[in-house]
Write an enzyme that holds these catalytic residues in place. Structure first.
Site, PDB file in Angstrom:
ATOM      1  N   SER A   5       0.826  -1.212   0.000  1.00 32.51           N
ATOM      2  CA  SER A   5       0.000   0.000   0.000  1.00 32.51           C
ATOM      3  C   SER A   5       0.858   1.259   0.000  1.00 32.51           C
ATOM      4  CB  SER A   5      -0.928   0.005   1.217  1.00 32.51           C
ATOM      5  OG  SER A   5      -1.838  -1.068   1.171  1.00 32.51           O
ATOM      6  N   ASP A  50      -8.277  -6.997   3.966  1.00 33.38           N
ATOM      7  CA  ASP A  50      -7.235  -7.943   3.575  1.00 33.38           C
ATOM      8  C   ASP A  50      -6.950  -8.992   4.646  1.00 33.38           C
ATOM      9  OD1 ASP A  50      -6.977  -6.737   1.137  1.00 33.38           O
ATOM     10  OD2 ASP A  50      -5.190  -5.569   1.659  1.00 33.38           O
ATOM     11  N   GLN A  79      -9.898   3.513  -1.997  1.00 35.78           N
ATOM     12  CA  GLN A  79      -8.928   3.924  -3.021  1.00 35.78           C
ATOM     13  C   GLN A  79      -9.476   5.059  -3.893  1.00 35.78           C
ATOM     14  OE1 GLN A  79      -8.122   0.213  -4.977  1.00 35.78           O
ATOM     15  NE2 GLN A  79      -6.784  -0.513  -3.344  1.00 35.78           N
TER      16      GLN A  79
END
Length: 428
Positions: free
Chosen positions: A21, A310, A166
């Site tokens: 990230s 995640d 995002q």
């Protein structure tokens, strides 16, 4: 590539790879700058897609071994790409550079592999259009291929917060170099909020100001990206560290130490709290950036993954090996990753003998009713599915074979080398 994992204990020390990230954001931030050196980056399939995108917009990226990337940026003025930008399997790349494309005085075409072309981009396209740019899905279904172009000068955009954080990251990064800046109004609660804080942390390191508003976020325009001394160092990745920590909690009677895990804005630091709540013996030396974890009798817990999507595959595997029930909630957005990770983990763990119940926004794993055994499993072309199932293979009876194991290259390219170095029996 198929990989077979045999039941085996693990021990020793391993370093978490650099954060994917942070690496994505740092590479693009360096692209928005005149240039910068990104130190300790993750070099993977996904981050190379972002490197290629920076070059498509007029920058240059040179690898200095695995230690650093030397980026010559496009100084906030991306050129119109000469060719289609192929984001491969990287959703982060596509979403972040969609906003970059809106700054260019012309049109860019963005596409990716079959999986990426099935992922939702519609809210971001709508937001970019609200800022005055052209932003279309060629199939008019909100999915890639995308056609995007500007230039935009800034403005105000309303966007849902429960599809992908995002989208917010993309608008903040591009908005800093517009003339008037960008204000983002969230129309729904923000999911995966820590990832926006990662963005703001990286932008701050590059000298870019952002702010949290009552309605969402804002970034003033006319800013320049310029990190101190022209350098930025990427921290270790807690998403990737989660597999090592889970392996320690399940199969390290003599303990396992994970290095390179310093406190940061990463939401996935929550994995430390999760395994502690489940009963694992954990010691985190925050100053040294080291976490030691030992095999322990685990008990199921309830965990929301609203901000940590995640972690779902890792937590599901821990739950399958724990006593009692593990309930993973707020998981609907986890279905829109490289694959539907809720369904993928339910199917794989069921094949391994776990008692699993899949709901629209939950995954329930009844470890007390499970007896894990080896099986032939489909990695679904998803790095996180592959790595989590490899951890399950450590404590399953018999051999666990996972197809598509090469996809670990997306975020943890040497995962199986590290795994074997800790004592896992791995056949490739």
């Amino acid at each position: 590539m198929d990989v077979t994992i045999h039941p085996s204990p693990v021990s020793g020390r391993a370093r978490a790879p650099p954060s994917k990230s942070y690496t994505h954001r740092a590479i693009l931030a360096a692209g928005y700058a005149d240039g910068a050196t990104v130190k300790a980056p993750l070099l993977s399939a996904d981050t190379r897609a972002t490197m290629d995108a920076v070059e498509a917009f007029g920058g240059q990226v040179a690898e200095e071994g695995a230690a650093a990337l030397s980026v010559t940026g496009f100084a906030g003025e991306p050129q119109v790409p000469d060719d289609v930008i192929d984001c491969r399997n990287s959703g982060t790349t596509m979403r972040l550079v969609t906003a970059t494309a809106a700054l260019a005085d012309g049109l860019a075409v963005l596409t990716g592999d079959e999986s990426l072309r099935s992922r939702p981009q519609g809210p971001l396209l709508d937001a970019v259009e609200q800022l005055g740019a052209r932003a279309e899905s060629t199939r008019r279904n909100g999915q890639a291929p995308l056609v995007v172009g500007g230039p935009v000068d800034g403005g105000r955009a309303a966007i849902p917060g429960d599809v992908s954080s995002q989208f917010v990251t993309a608008l903040l990064m591009a908005g800093a170099v517009t003339e008037t800046g960008v204000t983002i109004d969230l129309t729904t609660d923000l999911r995966s909020a820590p990832y926006v804080e990662i963005t703001r942390e990286v932008l701050d390191a590059f000298g870019v100001e952002t702010e949290r508003t009552e309605e969402g976020f804002a970034v003033p325009g006319g800013q320049s990206y310029a990190p101190p001394e022209g350098e930025y160092t990427v921290p270790g990745d807690f998403s990737s560290a989660s597999y090592l920590l889970a392996a320690g909690a399940l199969a390290a009677p003599d303990g396992l130490t994970v290095e390179g895990v310093f406190p940061s804005a990463q939401g996935d630091t929550a994995i430390v709290d999760v395994i502690e709540r489940m009963g694992a013996d954990v010691d985190w030396d925050r100053e040294a950036g080291e976490i030691e974890v030992s095999e322990s009798a685990l008990t199921g817990v309830e965990v929301s993954v609203a901000d940590t999507p995640d972690l779902l595959p890792t937590i599901a595997v821990l739950g399958a090996a724990a006593d009692g029930t593990t309930r993973i909630t707020d998981a609907e957005h986890v279905r829109y990753k490289e694959t539907d990770r809720v369904a993928a983990m339910a199917e794989a763990l069921d094949a391994m003998g776990a008692a699993v119940e899949e709901r629209e926004d939950e995954l329930i794993v009844r470890g007390g009713d499970s007896d894990l055994h080896g099986a032939a499993l489909d990695g679904r072309g998803d790095h996180r599915i592959v790595m989590s199932l490899a951890v399950a293979g450590l404590v399953a009876d018999g051999e666990t074979t996972i197809s598509g194991a090469e996809h670990v290259d997306v975020s943890f390219p040497d995962f199986f080398d590290v795994f074997a170095g800790l004592g896992a029996t791995v056949d490739r």
